[in-house]
Design an enzyme around this catalytic site. Structure first.
Site, short mmCIF file in Angstrom:
data_model
loop_
_atom_site.label_atom_id
_atom_site.label_comp_id
_atom_site.label_asym_id
_atom_site.label_seq_id
_atom_site.Cartn_x
_atom_site.Cartn_y
_atom_site.Cartn_z
CG ASP A 216 -1.91 0.94 0.79
OD1 ASP A 216 -2.19 1.26 0.44
OD2 ASP A 216 -2.79 1.33 1.62
C1 BGC Z 1 -4.84 2.55 0.03
C2 BGC Z 1 -5.17 2.61 -0.82
C3 BGC Z 1 -5.57 2.64 -2.24
C4 BGC Z 1 -3.58 3.30 -2.49
C5 BGC Z 1 -3.50 3.76 -3.58
C6 BGC Z 1 -3.39 4.26 0.34
O1 BGC Z 1 -3.77 4.99 0.37
O2 BGC Z 1 -5.04 2.79 1.39
O3 BGC Z 1 -6.17 1.62 -0.43
O4 BGC Z 1 -5.47 1.50 -2.90
O5 BGC Z 1 -3.77 4.69 -1.41
O6 BGC Z 1 -4.36 5.46 -3.82
#
Ligand code: BGC
Length: 735
Positions: free
Chosen positions: A289
């Site tokens: 993530d």
């Molecule tokens: C979130 C994810 C997301 C990623 C990309 C992160 O802050 O936790 O769920 O896919 O950002 O946008």
């Protein structure tokens, strides 16, 4: 009678399952020709803010420094302004990768297509409320259809975090508190995105996230640590992921931000190595993530960022999302012998495999014509309108106030802060959805063909709004929360409506007119004044582009609100975590100790405001004659429970019949109740049907801490009902 049938995922043809051998030779050949830098390039996801200008992006793609690009301008695009989509630019980048980089490996474009791309579907929590996996499948399918037309071949969805805390802003994104319901939805959503073959022009790779336990954040505070035992991981948290990987054939997995018991999720070897790749044999991509590799150091679990990268790669994170630590440190770590060949090979091959599965080697470019045909079509809008209604939960309906007869010339005061709101109805992850194309509830009611006259004001002043009430026959008060109060990095300490709304409902309620409260929110919010004054309460959620039209459909009875709470609704935040599947404690629950006055709380009963699985229909249903096929079965055999369901009301309607089980003589303390099946059934007035649920190993068995399957002989209790308060009144033995 109409029982929606959800196809057995094992019966589906699945290109991911069938074609692995076909690509492995090409993957091995490519891998054998890659330099170390090119390998690391494939493990690097970048984003546009990382490039100084367009020229730099071409140069770095040509040098093979980038494996994937996330289409986002902020780390939480759903809550920021909608990122612009520039398909010509993406095609130029792709051309650079395919034609000008040494090995011609295509780029993979990813984006958070969570509940829609241009036509926005209901938030996944509302999809879960439908208790109908075809809803999650349809939402994902239309999302994929539109997103792929903009070149997105990889979505960071579905989010499969089990969440038992409505204070957490991200409760909008997963499928509620229950592992069985979430698993059904998970398989359906993955299939909606990927279809039978994610290489198809209108399908994409799914990414089951966040692996695993992020939804258990302490206090509902986003990013906070969790403490989840392996037993709970195996039996609750991991179940939707297992379903997504095994049955759904999800092509990728995303790690998470949190720390569980001292181990950051992006460095969790038990989860990534032992479980996902070891026991489950997952051969897809694991992506971190956003920023979570770097945060291994922030958590204090690595001496520096370089070591954080080493831990993540070693645990099994194949691609890093924008942290830039892999490009910075992996080459030197490898040369120093701190990363094994086998680890690097597995990671790079997983990324290449993902690209083959997405069909990018065959069809790397975006068909720029298709986007003019598939976006925001009347058909997609009709679909999300239907999906929005199917997840709405009717929590109260005194004297059958709803539905209103559209032919009755009544005066309806339509008011409240949500009556004119648009943006919030789209929900937090609005993708490329446009507020200007979204109807407000007021507009939808104005357009609805009814004989009712609407009393409305544009004034935001409460006294102007209250002036309408005096003249009205019926009041519809539209309350709720902004999408800004939901989603990533948003949490509540107080689980209640935003300031002023309780007072408004109370002031309206004091007039004593028939009152319908419609709540558009990203979480189930207890509403004290609505409980006191409202005759009807409808939780309509952030239902996407067509929320408002669907609310009008439901209020006027064109559609039923067929949703059931996928999350227990507490009375107070102080009761959280409150979920139906809690383990049975001692003392308080022993009947013979009742006179000793043991209690959970001294100031409040433990009962929820609304239990998991609860919701009303516009008609009434009765269950009767529940019976088991057998009172004793052998291990390896299945049992079956049957129940007669009758529509005893005056109109046709839909009901969600739910089957719960308990294993009270197990080697481990298991939940007090577990959902093992549900059926959504539509019956005409006066009609009956018999519904059966199979009680098989999947329902009775469970996992130990190491993921080994157990089934304890002895007593099992089972019951069928209309919500999770169902009593488990039938018993059988497993010998
Ligand atoms: C979130 C994810 C997301 C990623 C990309 C992160 O802050 O936790 O769920 O896919 O950002 O946008």
């Amino acid at each position: 009678m109409n029982i929606p049938t959800f196809p057995d995922p094992n019966s589906r043809k699945n290109a991911i399952a069938e074609n692995t051998w076909k690509w492995e030779k090409r993957i091995a050949d490519l891998y054998s020709r890659m330099t170390l830098e090119e390998k690391i390039g494939q493990m690097n996801m970048s984003w546009f803010p990382a490039f100084k200008n367009e020229e730099e992006s071409y140069r770095r793609v040509q040098q093979g420094e980038i494996g994937a690009i996330i289409l986002s301008d902020t780390p939480w695009p759903g809550n920021g302004d909608t990122s612009g989509v520039d398909v010509d630019y993406y095609n130029r980048l792709q051309q650079t990768a395919v034609k000008k980089s040494r090995l011609g490996i295509p780029l993979l474009f990813g984006r958070d297509i969570i509940h829609g791309h241009r036509t926005i579907a209901p938030i996944p929590l509302a999809q879960a409320a439908s208790f109908d996996p075809t809803v999650a499948e349809a939402a994902a399918e239309l999302s994929a259809q539109e997103a792929t037309a903009d070149g997105v071949k990889w979505t960071f969805a579905p989010m499969l975090d089990i969440c038992r805390d409505p204070r957490w802003g991200r409760v909008i994104e997963p499928f509620g508190e229950d592992p069985y319901l979430a698993s059904q939805m998970a398989v359906a959503a993955v299939h909606g995105y990927q279809g039978d073959d994610p290489a198809a022009p209108d399908r994409m790779l799914a990414c089951a996230k966040h692996f695993a336990g992020y939804g258990y954040a302490e206090g509902g505070r986003d990013y906070d640590a969790v403490e989840i035992s392996r037993f709970t991981l195996q039996n609750t948290v991991l179940r939707p992921f297992l379903a997504a990987v095994k049955e759904g054939k999800a092509a990728s997995i995303m790690t998470a931000f949190h720390v569980n018991g001292g181990v950051p999720a992006s460095a969790d070897e038990y989860l990534l190595k032992d479980t996902l790749r070891g026991v489950w044999n997952f051969d897809g991509m694991v992506v971190s993530d956003f920023g979570s590799v770097d945060e291994i150091e922030t958590h204090g679990a690595a001496p520096d960022a370089r070591d954080a990268a080493r831990r993540a790669v070693g645990a099994g994170v194949d691609m890093e999302m924008c942290d830039l630590l892999y490009p910075k440190y992996l080459a030197e770590l490898y040369r120093e012998g701190k990363i094994d060949d086998a680890v690097l090979e597995r990671a790079v091959k997983a990324v290449l495999r993902g690209k083959f599965r997405a069909g990018l080697f065959e069809n790397p470019y975006i068909d720029t014509e298709r986007r003019h045909q598939v976006m925001f079509t009347a058909e997609n809008r009709a679909t999300v309108r239907r999906l929005a209604a199917s997840g709405m939960v009717l929590a109260r309906n005194r004297n059958h106030l709803l539905p209103l007869d559209p032919k009755r010339p009544v005066k309806i005061a339509l008011m409240g802060p949500m009556a004119h709101e648009k943006r919030s109805l789209l929900g937090a992850w609005n993708g490329s959805g446009k507020t200007a194309e979204t109807l407000s509830i007021a507009e939808a009611f104005r357009q609805y063909p009814s004989q009712a006259s609407l009393l409305m004001t544009d004034s935001q002043l409460a006294d102007d709004q209250l002036a309408l009430v005096r003249r009205a026959d019926i009041v519809i008060c539209c309350v709720g929360e902004s999408q800004e109060r939901t989603g990533e990095s948003h949490a509540l300490a107080k689980l209640q409506l935003p300031a002023g709304q309780e007072e408004l409902i109370e002031a309206v309620g004091e007039w004593g007119k028939p009152l319908i409260v419609v709540c558009c929110s990203g979480r189930p919010l207890p509403m004290t004044s609505a409980e006191r004054y409202a005759d009807a309460i409808l939780y309509a959620w952030h239902g996407g582009t067509e929320t408002a039209a669907a609310i009008a459909d439901v209020i006027f009875g064109l559609r039923e609100p067929t949703g059931r709470f996928p999350l227990t609704v507490p009375r107070h935040a102080g009761q959280i975590p409150l979920y139906y599947g809690r383990k049975i404690p001692g003392k308080v629950t022993k009947p013979f100790l009742a006179e000793r006055n043991y209690s959970f709380y001294d100031d409040e009963p433990l009962t929820p405001l609304y239990p998991f699985g609860y919701g009303l229909s516009y008609t009434e249903f009765q269950l009767s004659s529940a019976r088991l096929k057998s009172t004793s079965i052998r291990r390896g055999e299945s049992n079956e429970i049957a129940v007669t369901c009758s529509n005893i009301g005056k109109r046709s309607g839909t009901v969600v019949i739910q089957c719960y089980l308990r294993d009270p003589r197990a080697a481990y303390a298991r939940p007090g109740k577990e959902l093992i099946g549900f059926r959504k059934v539509r019956l005409q007035a006066g009609e009956n049907t018999v519904v059966t649920f199979s009680i098989d190993e999947a329902a009775m068995g469970y996992y130990d801490e190491n993921g080994q399957r157990l089934l304890d002989p002895g007593l099992f209790q089972v019951g069928v009902g209309l919500d999770s308060t169902t009593s488990l009144c039938l018993e059988f033995q497993v010998c």
